[in-house]
Motif scaffolding. Structure first.
Motif: not given
Lengths: 424, 948
Positions: B224, B227, B258, B261, B265, B305, B565-567, B572
């Motif tokens: 996290d 990311a 995560s 994500k 990105k 997601n 960006c917030h998976i 999300s």
């Protein structure tokens, strides 16, 4: 980041035990949870996340308990649910059954565990085998020696303690494949896949290094060997003991195993499998009078193999009565509380075909409630056989003391989510 | 008695009893007593009265007893802060205990006691614990810094704990690293500008190393955190991706998400032609599919997601349709999400299978699920043209089931199919008409009425059908009323001879008996159109309609980028930005995908993007909801199921509306006026006597009359203000203002370089905004700006850019790029900038229009302290394109009638009252939106009138 507080509630929404980790959400907010849940349930819009004002509840249900995490931030939801399920796992290993009574009876240990499992909303040590080394149920007997932090907690190998000893060093490997099948009412297979799982029962001394060899097609392609049948695994998931980057680079499955039982890996194979037990059914419903069911089950696997404990579950209308059965083998039973007929066949050899007929009466007054169309489901277990053909080629065990250890392998294929839709 | 003796205490006498037991000499008795206290606490009884007695038990070498006392302290310290001090000594002592378990326990608990006085004493022990030899203590201390920061941020900074925490990122123990990362991320999240997580390639490398060794949870913290990092170039991006991909094989779903994500990105930065890009895409599908075998709640998070991922990168899962097929025993929330994804993945290749499934679902019993399944069939028809016919016949089959809600839902979607493929499936109308009587939901009724009106010429008894609805006109919902009005007008235009009576009836119902302004307005328009120029009426009402587009429920691209960006997080799951549901996060900068400063696909070469490249506009979504033309032509039935925000109206459509009306607004207004003269209806003639309560307004700006001599005649332009302070933009300061010069809107900026190095390569881009403002050319900064140098730039703006409603309406979000970085700021432009030069309305037109605007569209406010007479004010306003149309004087009060026109064609009419000697002006403004009758737009313009 994740949870502000964790609650364990009974079915009525009463808090059995809770732990406030961050103090940024009013603990009284939990009182809104149950009414909110009921409201959503009534509207048919049940959802794993509920929110009340700026507070979000993420919850799961286990037996007669709700486990709820609250937050007012943009928390990592998948982490929270994983953690809640982990909580269930840890509590279950501690108390055998996780339910209202076990929480009440063990509140001291539960508090201790909650304190150790999570800190300020960050999950910490959640391996119950390791936890059991320093959080014991017989707190009274806690001795000074026991109350040390096992180094394992912060070791890179956080799942296995040092100094384990066995007289006889053995490891048992179970390769279990579950078949998921979805068959349409007209008999065409909509989707099918295999979910495999390799389970270990490790009884090895010291800190052994293990390497598992499978007939993995990618591995064989990498090494240039091409002997015999190989298997393409669509996706593989490993226990955290397996060195993932090693697998990524050269497909070697190398690890220091946790002691005792554990799931080493699971995999998914997408190949189209022939449903091992094929079901043809004719269900005729004559309104106001009767339902007639004819089910034919066919074993579509090798003649030498035998499927055990086969159960074919056929749905019947909820208002059906006076069942009559006729089977060519095994026996059929009506289970009114589940609205189904369960046809059990203890031993089902490959290539054979069996028949079951059932007859039910229907009341002359029509049931005006709409009923769903539950599918026919099948349960079975076929030992000594994997559908995918996956094989354990070798299991190398190296420990610095140099002992000889024996690996034992067992294969089972069983039904997973095995559904055949019906016309009625 | 019961299995659990501790839960049986009730009476108050017990407190007394417990007190005695707590003070007992026997260790065992003491411990049992503390247990009883905790048991009472657990069931919610107040045992705070025992505070001193419990704290007395704290000094013990029994770990279990100590834990219980600590637990008690955490619960009650806050209510008894003075007494809590008593515990401090023991805490401090415990922090030096030889047993690391006790040291960690002490520091962990101290951090949970949120009492200010205690925190002071916590610092020293914490400092020691952060450097403890045992990693178990260090990892606990790391988290404690975050706890302390939450209570007293200043203290943590003063004590230098943040630096120690940063040092822990290099700790030898992976658990310590993970907790330090978690703590830092937590602190950084609540203090977005602290620049705490100053990620650089070195720290990233450390994190990636720790990633391989720490627990599953630690891996999530690290992923996290990763990311949030923006790699410098595609090579770094690729190397991070390579080291993150093995995590996709982790058994824990949260680790997988995560990792997804981070990959989603960083993938933005990889060139699409790179082999690795393709490899990565292939690697993502299997783990995503496997997530669907997880527990249902995790499946739900995964599906929400996947819904985002499919929108951003449809290629990843395009072959995986089957895994989204619904199982009988799936929970309803999983079923609904799967259905949504099935529609997104539907294509010509798999449509047959999808349709067969959907038909199966439509015969289930769960109403919500069935409805959604029926809608899904309609959406498939619209999405995959080749399947339309099959979809229609499937829907017809479903209608034959006569299940009420299935029929209604089917009719709603068939209407959409007609709108997508006009004149193709009319043969089914007869079947639809058979079900007319069973429709009881407004949406279905409206859809049916629309169909009857649209195809009136082919339905023999269309008049009878519509008449049957007319009987209960006033009981219908607005949606149905509007639809019925239009349908009957269409019918009249198609079969004028036999339906004259019907149309009269509906027009009078709509205009005279209804108090709904939308309905009345539409009624009048039709009435006047019909009475003046039936040919024009035909052209307007029966005009060819634009086809509806299939993807009306796509998430708006900038929001989608943010959500990617917030998976894995709540954002999300909700498909909402965190700022929408987390309090106090409004100031937090929205996350963006790297290399894409607002626009959709300029991602490939973030560093080399030229000014022209940056100003490339994102593709406009052609909406089928809320657009102006569509509304007038009565297409305002809701489009196929929408989730997500309604798309913004595009300016192109508005222009289209005007063109279509031939000659634009003026002719339409003239038309209205003529109609009034014709006396067809009975339009209100009296001025409304009652005014809505005064609203505070911002016309003050326009007047700005304090010492106005220095300002030449011309458009008002506010003084420059600082938009982007140098601190936030690595030394670049931007101040600026907006002005309208010679009919051109200009953004005038001063760029100041307060950094040490030269700045070059400036480029600018706007986010979509309410009035479609966009740079008309690249930002002209031809020479590099040296340190401490300033440069003046004027950027001409056009109003043909993509439109999105902003809050406030005149908010403009700007991205400026230079050789150093991309910076974002937002500013508000004065609305007067948008007043166009031809905003002078004809006197007659003005009068007519003024009277005709419903009171709802009126706002009134006062301008204080304005010492100008009416003439001076008038000429001053003229400079800003606010034109005085007429003036009259009533009882010493000058009343100026003024008009202005906005760039998007909306007229604003105002009445300005000036009382001689009174410095306060009253402005009453009315908006003309002959073009915009829709309820959705209504609100916007009201807000806007306040701005004026």
């Amino acid at each position: 980041m994740s949870a502000s507080a964790i609650f364990v509630l009974d079915l009525k929404g009463k808090v059995l035990i809770c732990r406030n980790y961050k103090g940024d959400v009013d603990m009284a907010e939990i009182d809104h949870f149950m009414p909110l849940l009921m409201q959503h349930e009534e509207e048919g819009l049940l959802c794993p996340v509920l929110s009340h004002g700026s507070v979000h509840f993420m919850w799961i249900k286990h037996s007669n308990l709700y486990l709820v995490a609250t937050t007012n931030k943009n928390s990592n939801a998948s982490l929270v649910y994983s953690f809640l399920y982990k909580l269930v796992e840890v509590f279950t290993e501690y108390f055998k059954e996780l339910e209202e009574e076990s929480i009440q009876d063990n509140f001291v240990v539960v508090y201790e565990l909650l304190d150790e499992l999570m800190d300020f909303g960050f999950p910490q040590t959640t391996d119950s085998k390791i936890l059991q080394e320093y959080i014991t149920q017989e707190g009274a007997k806690l001795e000074v020696a026991k109350s040390k932090v096992p180094t394992t907690v912060t070791n890179a190998v956080s799942w296995r303690s040092e100094g384990i000893k066995y007289k006889k060093n053995e490891v048992f490997i179970d390769v279990i494949e579950s078949i998921n099948v979805l068959v349409n009412a007209n008999g065409s297979v909509m989707s099918s896949d295999i979910v495999g799982s390799i389970k270990l029962k490790t009884m090895l001394s010291g800190m052994p290094e293990l390497r598992l060899g499978l007939n993995d097609r990618v591995l064989f392609a990498l090494t240039g060997r091409d002997k015999g049948k190989t298997v393409t695994m669509e996706d593989v998931k490993f226990h955290q003991c397996v060195r993932l980057s090693r697998f990524e680079s050269d497909r070697t499955i190398s690890f220091i195993p946790p002691d005792g039982e554990s799931e080493l890996m699971s995999y998914r194979i997408n190949t189209h499998v022939k449903p091992l037990i094929w079901i043809e059914s004719i269900i005729e419903k004559f309104s106001h009078s009767r339902v007639e069911i004819m089910v034919k089950a066919k074993g579509q696997f090798k003649k030498q193999s035998v499927a055990n404990n086969v159960e074919v579950r056929v749905p019947v209308p909820s208002d059906a009565d006076s069942p009559k059965f006729k089977t060519s083998t095994g026996n059929a039973k009506y289970v009114p509380e589940k609205n189904m007929v369960v046809w059990t066949i203890k031993s089902f050899p490959g290539g054979k075909e069996f028949l079951m007929r059932a007859h039910f009466g229907l009341p002359s007054v029509e049931n005006d409630e709409l009923e769903g169309k539950p599918p026919i489901t099948v349960k079975f277990e076929i030992p000594y056989f994997t559908v995918s053909g996956i094989q354990v080629r070798y299991m190398k065990i190296i420990e610095k003391s140099g002992y000889q250890a024996l690996p034992w392998v067992r294969y089972i294929t069983q039904s997973g989510d095995y559904q055949l839709r019906t016309n009625v | 008695m019961c299995d659990f003796p501790f839960f049986s205490l009730v009476c108050t006498g017990e407190i007394f009893e417990l007190k005695a037991e707590l003070n007992s000499d026997k260790k065992e008795k003491k411990k049992e007593a503390v247990k009883k206290v905790i048991a009472s606490m657990t069931v919610g009884k107040d045992v705070s009265a025992l505070f001193p007695d419990v704290v007395n038990c704290m000094q013990t070498d029994n770990l279990e007893l100590k834990k219980l006392v600590y637990l008690y302290l955490m619960n009650y310290a806050k209510s008894q802060p003075d007494m809590a001090i008593m515990a401090v000594n023991t805490f401090v002592k415990d922090c030096e205990d030889p047993n690391p378990l006790i040291r960690a326990l002490a520091v962990r608990t101290m951090g949970c006691i949120r009492v200010d006085k205690i925190t002071e004493y916590l610092c020293e022990p914490l400092r020691k614990c952060l450097k403890d030899e045992d990693p178990y203590v260090r990892k606990t201390a790391a988290v404690c810094v975050a706890k302390l920061h939450d209570i007293n941020a200043q203290l943590v900074e003063d004590q230098g704990f943040l630096d120690t925490l940063k040092d822990l990122i290099s700790d030898s123990n992976p658990m310590v690293v993970a907790n330090a990362v978690a703590a830092l991320s937590e602190i950084a999240e609540s203090h977005p500008n602290s620049n705490l997580l100053d990620l650089n390639p070195q720290t990233i490398n450390k994190l990636l190393t720790a990633l391989n060794e720490c627990t599953e949870w630690g891996q999530i913290f690290i992923l996290d955190c990763l990311a949030n990092y923006t790699p410098r170039d595609d090579r770094e991006s690729q190397s991070i991706c390579e080291r993150v991909t093995p995590r996709l094989s982790h058994a824990n779903s949260a680790v997988v998400l995560s990792a997804v994500k981070v990959l989603m990105k960083f993938m933005e930065m990889l060139p699409k032609d790179l082999d690795y890009y393709g490899t990565l895409l292939k690697k993502l599908a299997p783990p995503l599919v496997t997530l669907l075998s997880a527990e249902p709640e995790l499946q739900y998070v995964a599906l929400r997601n996947i819904n985002l991922i499919v929108q951003r990168r449809p290629e990843i899962l395009k072959h995986e349709m089957k895994v989204f097929f619904v199982k009988y025993n799936d929970p309803i929330y999983v079923k609904l999400e799967k259905l949504d994804i099935m529609i997104r993945l539907a294509s010509q290749a798999n449509i047959a299978q999808v349709l067969a499934e959907l038909k199966e679902y439509a015969t289930e019993v769960d109403v919500d699920f069935v409805r959604k399944a029926v809608r899904a069939i309609g959406r498939c028809a619209i999405k995959v043209e080749q399947s339309a016919e099959r979809c229609v016949s499937t829907l017809l089959d479903l209608i034959q089931t006569k299940v009420n809600y299935v029929v209604q839902e089917a009719i709603v979607v068939i209407k959409d199919i007609f709108r997508k493929y006009p004149n193709k499936y009319e043969s089914v109308i007869a079947t639809l008409c058979e079900n007319l009587d069973s429709l009881d939901e407004p949406e279905a009724r409206a859809a049916m009425i629309w169909i009857v009106g649209e195809y009136a010429e082919r339905i023999d008894n269309a008049d009878e059908l519509l008449e049957s609805f007319l009987e209960g006109f006033h009981d219908e919902s607005t949606q149905v009323q509007l639809q019925l009005l239009t349908a009957i007008v269409k019918l009249f235009l198609k079969k004028p001879t036999e339906t004259q009576e019907l149309v009269q009836q509906v027009l009078s119902l709509a205009t005279q008996d209804s108090d709904n302004p939308d309905l009345r307005d539409r009624g009048y328009i039709y009435w006047r159109l019909l009475s003046t120029d039936p040919v024009a009426a035909k052209e307007v009402v029966l005009a060819e309609k634009p086809l509806i587009s299939e993807e009306t429920d796509l998430i708006e691209p900038t929001l989608l980028e943010e959500l990617i960006c917030h998976i894995g997080t709540l954002a999300s799951v909700y498909h909402k930005p965190p700022s929408a549901f987390v309090e106090g996060s409004r100031g937090v900068q929205h996350k963006r995908l790297p290399g894409s400063a607002g626009s959709g696909e300029s991602a490939d070469s973030p560093d080399t993007g030229s000014a022209a490249g940056v100003s490339e506009a994102p593709p406009a979504v052609i909406p089928s909801q809320g657009d102006l033309l569509g509304d007038l032509l009565n297409l305002d039935l809701t489009p196929p199921t929408t989730s997500g925000p309604p798309p913004a109206p595009s300016s192109g459509m508005q222009m289209g509306a005007m063109d279509l009306l031939g000659g634009g607004l003026d002719s339409l207004v003239g038309l209205l006026h003529a109609a009034m003269g014709a006396g067809f209806g009975a339009p209100p003639t009296a001025m409304p006597a009652s005014f809505p309560p005064p609203v505070s307004g911002g016309l003050d700006d326009l007047f700005d009359l304090g010492g106005s001599v220095g300002m030449p005649m011309g458009a008002y332009s506010p003084p420059k203000s600082i938009w982007l302070p140098a601190m936030k933009a690595k030394g670049l300061e931007i101040s600026g203002t907006f002005a309208r010069r010679a009919g051109v809107i200009q953004m005038e900026m001063t760029l100041t370089n307060k950094a040490m190095s030269i700045m070059t390569d400036f480029a600018i881009q706007f986010n979509r905004n309410s009035f479609g403002l966009a740079p008309a050319g690249p930002l002209q900064v031809l020479t590099p700006v040296g340190p401490n140098q300033s440069i003046e730039v004027a950027l001409p703006l056009s109003t043909v850019g993509p439109v999105m409603k902003m809050e406030p309406l005149t908010n403009l979000q700007v991205a400026v790029k230079n050789n150093i970085d991309v910076f974002y700021f937002s500013s508000q432009y004065p609305i007067s900038m948008l007043f166009v030069e031809d905003g002078k309305m004809e006197r007659q037109v003005f009068l007519a229009t003024w009277k005709d605007i419903p009171n709802d569209n009126e706002a009134q406010f006062q301008i204080k302290d304005c010492h100008l007479n009416s003439d001076a004010a008038s000429s001053k306003l003229q400079g800003s394109n606010v034109f005085t149309i007429a003036k009259r004087t009533v009882e010493g009060q000058d009343m100026l009638y003024q008009s202005m026109k906005l760039t998007n064609g909306i007229w604003v009419l105002a009445e300005l009252r000036v009382q001689a000697g009174n410095p306060n002006y009253t402005v009453m403004s009315r908006l003309v939106f002959v073009l915009t009758c829709s309820g959705a737009n209504h609100k916007d313009y009201k807000t806007e009138s306040r701005e004026v």
